[in-house]
Design a protein around this motif. Structure first.
Motif, short mmCIF file in Angstrom:
data_model
loop_
_atom_site.label_atom_id
_atom_site.label_comp_id
_atom_site.label_asym_id
_atom_site.label_seq_id
_atom_site.Cartn_x
_atom_site.Cartn_y
_atom_site.Cartn_z
N PHE A 459 -2.34 3.00 -0.67
CA PHE A 459 -2.87 2.07 0.34
C PHE A 459 -1.85 1.85 1.46
N SER A 460 -2.39 1.47 2.62
CA SER A 460 -1.52 1.15 3.75
C SER A 460 -0.97 -0.26 3.58
N GLY A 461 -0.02 -0.61 4.46
CA GLY A 461 0.60 -1.93 4.36
C GLY A 461 -0.40 -3.07 4.43
N GLY A 462 -1.36 -2.95 5.37
CA GLY A 462 -2.34 -4.03 5.51
C GLY A 462 -3.21 -4.16 4.28
N GLN A 463 -3.61 -3.01 3.73
CA GLN A 463 -4.44 -3.04 2.53
C GLN A 463 -3.68 -3.64 1.36
N ARG A 464 -2.38 -3.29 1.27
CA ARG A 464 -1.58 -3.84 0.19
C ARG A 464 -1.47 -5.35 0.31
N GLN A 465 -1.32 -5.83 1.56
CA GLN A 465 -1.21 -7.26 1.73
C GLN A 465 -2.51 -7.94 1.31
N ARG A 466 -3.64 -7.28 1.56
CA ARG A 466 -4.92 -7.83 1.10
C ARG A 466 -4.94 -7.88 -0.43
N ILE A 467 -4.41 -6.84 -1.05
CA ILE A 467 -4.37 -6.83 -2.52
C ILE A 467 -3.51 -7.99 -3.02
N ALA A 468 -2.36 -8.19 -2.34
CA ALA A 468 -1.46 -9.28 -2.76
C ALA A 468 -2.16 -10.63 -2.61
N ILE A 469 -2.93 -10.79 -1.54
CA ILE A 469 -3.68 -12.04 -1.36
C ILE A 469 -4.72 -12.18 -2.46
N GLY A 470 -5.39 -11.06 -2.78
CA GLY A 470 -6.38 -11.09 -3.86
C GLY A 470 -5.76 -11.50 -5.18
N ARG A 471 -4.57 -10.98 -5.46
CA ARG A 471 -3.90 -11.35 -6.71
C ARG A 471 -3.61 -12.85 -6.74
#
Lengths: 575, 301
Positions: A459-471
């Motif tokens: 995943f790209s940086g933005g997608q990863r940040q979304r994942i982190a928010i989801g977590r």
């Protein structure tokens, strides 16, 4: 003076050739700053590397011409090309920490560079020129400072030395690759002013590479907007920024956070590539949304303040000078009292080293405060190591980290990462229900639901940040601590992530402590604002009132120095 | 992160290095031969009744005076060299792998714990590791072997021969694992994903084994291959010195010791064949270790 025509840089690989730069034209006149702007992966640095001959293997210049004055660089044999570049082109790198040799004095580095190019000059003349240059770049008392080592300069001063180093061979062309990205705003604006002055006075041509449109607006004459290695739009800076033609430029400009007023949402102008992801996930995210909304009310006293710190001090031991002597402790956070009202966003602003992140870590129990108290939902929050592992605040307060590349474990699948809070806090005992909830949450934060099977590096940086928010959300928190959640992201991605945070905050009445160095971002996000400097709280207040007129001089200065998107630079009448 | 390579990339690297392919083949053949020794060896070298002195000192079959029953000749006892080498390699590999597992479990466990807990515990473990490093491996092994001999009743000695060797060799190899695991743990501890887990209240054991260990596995695998070669060599050395396995259950080292007596007598095969086998095995494992290091650390490419 510099003319690049039809430049194509190819990286041959096993899966086929990848063109990092395709058919790029670029012309820079003497005394002109030409901005290259684009998001990561746009090929900005590759163009610079092609001009300076620093292309990393296996990259090759597959087509086009690079002309420096009358010289066709690519037609020259290798040695002559190398010599020409060395004499006529200089480079300023992003990080002044690493572009100076830490073991050599400034004097040695400058004089050596001058003598390497002009051996006939003689040591004394070279020394004199070096000292004059340091003075010219704004270093006080240059004769004495010549003896200093790089670590004895601050970041901004070091970047001035790097600029002096770039100019000491009297180049015609200087390429500056993100020269101010590593600097705080106050220093950034000084360094940019210096660059502008030197270019005007010396009639140098400059290519300035940056991802920051604020920088482009502040100093450049002309600008080329790049995307995926191709030119999207080029022209005089005022025209391109004031009246953008290409859809991409428009969307890029729209996603820059504005300092002058608060918008309810960042306007996202969809272009051919960026599908509006939020609407696609609306259905699939319903399960996670319902689940989050159904969270049981907090067990606390329903205090008006979701989170409060009082007289919090975090001190770190000073370095040991001798066996029995230590420097006094460094107070990273010094007597700070703050309150985060329930359901509100508190923006915490400050330059690097102001103690913002340390404060966040103290709240999370990751560092041990030396004094002060913390309260969550009215109940005392045990500090640091004394906070039990099963303390309810561990679930109720969640953190989103700055660097999305380090906050997700690269060896675990996204599904496992997201399911962790569900298992840990016993929120969902059934594995099947967990999996459904995880994929629904992925949809809610705007990711494809099959993401659960994949690993973070896909995943790209933005997608990863979304994942982190989801977590963080899957723990059903009431408080979210976001430490620079978007500063590692490109502006268009930043706009998406910030919109997502706003959506989630409103829908679930989250209380967010939003930490950022970027006043414009904070203006868009925060209801209240707190400014920190050197570990101390400078000012707190309602966001709108603060931006209308900050009380403290420090805040006023910070606000004044933040680049705004208006092309107002009066062009010096040199050329 | 970069250690994440698609399988195809690893295969691609493999295809470009004939040396590694050759090494892998050699190691594979040796390991298969050792594992399948009871099935493919012409005779059982442990069964004293199966060979006779009449067949003693036969040269390999392709030499004058050779016997097709004994492809690589026999030793002075009439033992078939092919069988002796295959069974010897079997013992060497079992002890090597056993010692490796012992060292890895001890070292990784202590290293993770030292890196995580830090402070005095860390200092203590690491000083013990330093002392261990100062002792030559062979000395540690001799010491453990000697202590075991002294403690155990004479009847039990032969049965615990192999476990004692495994412990002796394992004890001299755990330091590498411990240091690497500790260093990686210290680095990973400050990564945000570990900080996040700490803040969330995840149990430390889960953080160590689920979050940290998978991230430090790359360098540990490399150490394991290199140490496997060391363990096999160490076993051979001990057996050569006579503190390893006895002559009636010979490992490669024991075979070399036996062969030494024939060094200058013209019966070269008794010494050189097991030696060549040992060298080939160790070199092959080392080459593969280097290759693994290249895969896990792209900077070396």
């Amino acid at each position: 003076m510099l003319a690049v025509q039809g430049l194509t840089v190819a990286f041959p690989g096993r899966q086929g050739t990848f063109n990092a730069v395709e058919d790029v034209d670029l012309a820079v006149a003497a005394g002109e700053i030409h901005g290259l702007v684009g998001e990561s992966g746009a090929g900005k640095s590759t163009i610079a590397a092609a001009i300076t001959g620093l292309l990393p293997a296996p990259g090759i210049i597959a087509g086009g011409a690079i002309r420096l004055g009358e010289t066709d660089l690519l037609a020259l044999p290798f040695a002559a090309r190398h010599a020409t570049r060395g004499k006529r082109v200089s480079m300023i790198f992003q990080d002044p920490q690493t572009s100076l040799d830490p073991l050599m004095t400034i004097e040695a580095q400058l004089v050596e560079t001058i003598l390497a190019h002009e051996p006939a000059l003689g040591r004394a003349a070279a020394w004199a020129r070096a000292a004059a240059l340091l003075g010219e770049t704004g270093i006080r008392d240059p004769e004495r400072r010549m003896q200093a080592y790089p670590h004895q300069f601050s970041g901004g001063m070091r970047q001035r030395v790097v600029i002096a180093l770039a100019l000491c061979t009297n180049p015609e062309l200087v390429i500056a690759d993100e020269p101010t990205t590593a600097l705080d705003v106050a220093v950034q604006s000084q360094v940019l002013a210096l660059i502008r002055r030197l270019v005007d006075e010396r009639g140098i041509g400059m290519v300035l590479i940056t991802h920051d449109i604020g920088v482009i607006a502040q100093v450049t004459d002309r600008v080329t907007v790049l995307r995926h290695g191709r030119v999207v739009e080029a022209g005089a800076t005022a025209d391109v920024l004031g009246n953008p033609q290409a859809a991409y430029t428009k969307s890029l400009l729209a996603s820059i956070p504005r300092l002058d007023r608060r918008l309810p949402r960042f306007p996202l102008i969809a272009d051919e590539e960026r599908a509006p992801s939020a609407s696609a996930g609306a259905d699939a995210g319903a399960l996670a949304e319902a689940w989050l909304k159904a969270r049981p009310a907090g067990a606390g006293t329903h205090a008006a303040e979701a989170l409060a710190v009082e007289n919090l001090t975090v001190a770190f031991d000073g370095p040991r000078r001798a066996f029995f002597r230590k420097e006094p402790p460094i107070r990273a956070v010094d007597d700070v009292s703050l309150a985060l009202p329930r359901g509100a966003v508190l923006g915490l602003v400050g330059e690097s080293g102001s103690g913002k992140s340390t404060l966040a870590k103290a709240i999370m129990g990751l560092v041990q405060p030396s004094a002060g108290t913390m309260r969550h939902d009215g109940a005392a929050l045990p500090p640091g190591r004394t906070r039990p592992r099963k303390h309810p605040s561990r679930r109720a307060i969640q953190m989103v980290f700055q660097d999305p590349f380090s906050s997700l474990n690269g060896r675990r699948r996204i599904g496992a990462i997201l399911a962790e809070p569900l298992v840990l806090y016993g929120l969902e005992p059934d594995a099947g229900a967990r999996a459904r909830l995880v994929s629904s949450m992925l949809a809610l934060v705007g990711l494809p639901t099959d993401a659960a099977e994949r690993y973070p590096h896909q995943f790209s940086g933005g997608q990863r940040q979304r994942i982190a928010i989801g977590r963080a959300l899957l723990a059903r928190p009431d408080v979210l601590v976001c430490d620079e959640p978007t500063s590692a992201l490109d502006v268009s991605i930043q706009a998406q992530v910030l919109n997502l945070l706003k959506d989630l905050q409103e829908r679930f009445a989250l209380s967010i402590l939003f930490i950022s160095h970027d006043l414009a971002v904070v203006r868009q996000m925060a209801d209240r604002i707190a400014v920190m400097k050197d570990g101390r709280l400078v000012e707190t207040g309602e966001s709108e009132a603060f931006f209308a007129g900050p009380r403290e001089p420090y805040s006023r200065n910070l606000l004044a120095l933040t680049p705004v998107l208006s092309v107002k630079r009066p062009r010096a009448q040199a050329s | 992160m970069r250690a994440f390579l698609s399988q195809s990339e690893a295969l691609h690297l493999l295809a470009r290095s004939p040396l590694v392919i050759a090494a892998a083949l050699v190691a594979l053949l040796a390991i298969a031969g050792a594992a399948l020794a009871p099935l493919i060896a012409p005779s059982d070298p442990y069964d004293l009744a199966s060979f006779s002195l009449v067949d003693g000192l036969r040269p390999p079959a392709f030499l004058e005076g050779g016997d097709t029953r004994f492809l690589l000749g026999t030793d002075d006892q009439g033992r078939d060299m092919v069988s002796a080498i295959l069974y010897g390699a079997r013992l060497s590999l079992v002890i090597g792998l056993g010692a490796l597992a012992f060292a890895a479990i001890l070292g990784i466990g202590l290293g993770l714990a030292a890196g995580w807990i830090g402070g005095r515990f860390d200092a203590l473990v690491m000083r013990i590791a330093d002392v261990q490093l100062a002792l030559p491996a062979i000395l540690t092994a001799l010491l453990v072997d000697g202590i075991a001999r002294g403690l155990l009743p004479s009847g039990a000695r032969d049965e615990v021969r192999i476990p004692v060797l495994v412990a002796a060799i394992g004890l001299s190899l755990w330091v590498d694992f411990a240091r690497t695991a500790r260093a990686s743990t210290l680095r990973a501890k400050n990564e945000d994903y570990v900080q996040a887990a700490i803040a969330m209240g995840v149990h430390p054991a889960r953080i160590l084994f689920v979050e940290i260990l998978p991230n430090v596995l790359g360098p540990l695998v490399v150490i394991a291959t290199v140490d496997l070669a060391s363990a096999i060599l160490l076993e051979a050395t001990l057996s050569f010195l006579g503190v390893g396995l006895p002559a009636d259950a010979p490992s490669l080292g024991t075979l070399i010791r036996i062969g030494m007596q024939f060094l200058l007598s013209g019966e070269w095969w008794i010494l050189w064949l097991p030696t060549a086998f040992l060298v080939a095995l160790v070199v092959a494992i080392n080459v593969m270790g280097d290759f693994l290091r290249e895969i896990f650390d792209p900077r070396l490419r």
